[in-house]
Design an enzyme around this catalytic site. Structure first.
Site, short mmCIF file in Angstrom:
data_model
loop_
_atom_site.label_atom_id
_atom_site.label_comp_id
_atom_site.label_asym_id
_atom_site.label_seq_id
_atom_site.Cartn_x
_atom_site.Cartn_y
_atom_site.Cartn_z
N ASP A 83 49.81 57.09 68.94
CA ASP A 83 48.67 56.27 69.91
C ASP A 83 48.61 54.76 69.46
O ASP A 83 47.68 54.19 70.03
CB ASP A 83 47.30 56.96 69.11
N ARG A 108 44.92 58.51 63.40
CA ARG A 108 45.17 57.03 63.54
C ARG A 108 45.20 56.01 62.50
O ARG A 108 45.40 54.92 62.74
CB ARG A 108 44.45 56.63 64.79
N ARG A 153 33.00 57.30 68.27
CA ARG A 153 34.16 56.82 67.49
C ARG A 153 33.31 55.71 66.60
O ARG A 153 33.33 55.84 65.27
CB ARG A 153 35.14 56.07 68.18
N HIS A 182 34.96 56.22 74.25
CA HIS A 182 35.09 54.94 73.83
C HIS A 182 34.40 53.95 75.11
O HIS A 182 34.34 54.70 76.25
CB HIS A 182 36.59 54.20 73.95
N CYS A 287 43.08 50.61 77.40
CA CYS A 287 43.36 51.07 76.23
C CYS A 287 44.59 50.30 75.73
O CYS A 287 44.85 50.07 74.61
CB CYS A 287 43.50 52.58 76.31
#
Ligand code: ARG
Length: 295
Positions: A83, A108, A153, A182, A287
Site C-alpha cells: 500500500d 501498514r 482511520r 478516508h 491517494c
C-alpha cells in the site's frame, strides 16, 4: 508561480478564469503492489491484481503531473508494503513542516518509518505523531483551514494534535460510509488558495459526496462551502472525488462522467487518468499523491 488560463466552452465557464498553481508532489512506484489483505471494502485478495498494469497506469499519472509543469519526488517502494503507493497517507505537510503518519492497521504500520525518514532526509521539520492518523488521506488544506476526517482511520485526537502542530483551525468531519473511509475519497479541494471568479475574489472551493458524511458534517460543509460541487453517488463510487486539482487542471477518473461535466461548467479543465488497477486496493489519483508544501 502561477499561469492564467481562459476556461473553455460553456456560458458560465467562459466568464470564469481559473488559475493553475504549480506543485511539488511525492509519489511511490507500485513495484510491490498487490492486494494480500483487506483493510477497506474495495480490497478482495481473491481478485487477481496485475502489478505491471498498476505500474503503467501509475506512470501515466506521474507523467501527467510533469507535463502540466509540476515537480514530482519519489520515495523508494519497500517490499512487503503493497500500500506504499498510496503516498497521501504518508504524512501531511505545510510550510516545510511534515507531520508523520501513524497507521490505523498493523498491515501498514511499517510505512511510517520510511516516510518519516524521507521527510527528514529532504529537509522538512519533521514531527512524529502520538495519535493515529493517515496523513493527507484524512487531512485536506483548504484556504487556511484544515478539513480533517474521522470515523474509519484518523482519530479525533489526531485532529487536536494536527491543530497544535500547525496552529491552524481544524474542522472535524465524520465519515459514515465504509466505501469512503478516508476524507480524500469523499471530498476534493478544487482551489486550495483563493481563486478568482468573474474578476472578483472567490472562496476556496471543494467538491464532495454529501451522503458520505454524518448530518452534523453535512451541515458544516453546506454552511462553509455554499458553492461546492455535490457529486452523485455514481461518480463517488468510482472514486471520482479522489482527484487532484492545481486550481485549473483537475485530474479525475475517466469513469466520473457527471463530475467531469460539473467541472467543465465551473471553468476547470478535467484531465482523465485511469487508475482502475489501483482501485483494487481502494485507492485512486489523490491517494497516490502527497503534496509537499515547502517553507
Ligand atoms: N489500501 C489502502 C488502505 O486501505 C488504500 C489507501 C488509499 N489512500 C487514500 N488516501 N485514500 O489504507
Amino acid at each position: 508561480m502561477s499561469t492564467q488560463n481562459t476556461a473553455p466552452a460553456t456560458e458560465a465557464a467562459r466568464e470564469t478564469t481559473r488559475t493553475q498553481h504549480l506543485r511539488r508532489y511525492l509519489m511511490c512506484r507500485p513495484e510491490h503492489f498487490t492486494v494480500s489483505y483487506t483493510i477497506n471494502p474495495w480490497m478482495v485478495p481473491a481478485n487477481p491484481t496485475d502489478t505491471d498494469a498498476a505500474l503503467r497506469q501509475w506512470q501515466v499519472l506521474h507523467d501527467t503531473y510533469l507535463a502540466l509543469g509540476h515537480e514530482v519526488e519519489l520515495i523508494d517502494p519497500v517490499e512487503g508494503l503493497p500500500d506504499m503507493v498510496y503516498t497521501a497517507n504518508g504524512g501531511f505537510l505545510i510550510d516545510g513542516i511534515a507531520y508523520g503518519p501513524k497507521f490505523r492497521f498493523q498491515e501498514r504500520a511499517g510505512e511510517a518509518v520510511p516516510f518519516i525518514e524521507w521527510f527528514r532526509a529532504n529537509g522538512f521539520d519533521t514531527r512524529e505523531p502520538v495519535e493515529v492518523n493517515e496523513g493527507e488521506g484524512d487531512f485536506l488544506l483548504v484556504g487556511d483551514v484544515i478539513l480533517a476526517g474521522t470515523g474509519f482511520r484518523s482519530t479525533g485526537d489526531s485532529h487536536r494534535e494536527i491543530g497544535d502542530v500547525f496552529g491552524r483551525e481544524v474542522v472535524s468531519l465524520t465519515l459514515t460510509d465504509p466505501r469512503f473511509y478516508h476524507l480524500d475519497t469523499a471530498l476534493a479541494v478544487l482551489d486550495p488558495v483563493q481563486g478568482v471568479s468573474n474578476g472578483g475574489p472567490e472562496r476556496a472551493n471543494i467538491a464532495y459526496l454529501p451522503s458520505a458524511f454524518d448530518p452534523r458534517s453535512q451541515a458544516i460543509l453546506a454552511e462553509r462551502f455554499p458553492e461546492a460541487i455535490h457529486v452523485s453517488d455514481e461518480d463517488g463510487s468510482v472514486f471520482g472525488l479522489n482527484s487532484s486539482s492545481d486550481g485549473y487542471n483537475v485530474i479525475i477518473s475517466p469513469r466520473a462522467k457527471g463530475f467531469e461535466k460539473q467541472l467543465l461548467e465551473r471553468g476547470y479543465n478535467p484531465v482523465l487518468v485511469d487508475l482502475s488497477e489501483l482501485l483494487l486496493g481502494g485507492g485512486g489519483i489523490k491517494c497516490c499523491t502527497l503534496e509537499l508544501r515547502g517553507a
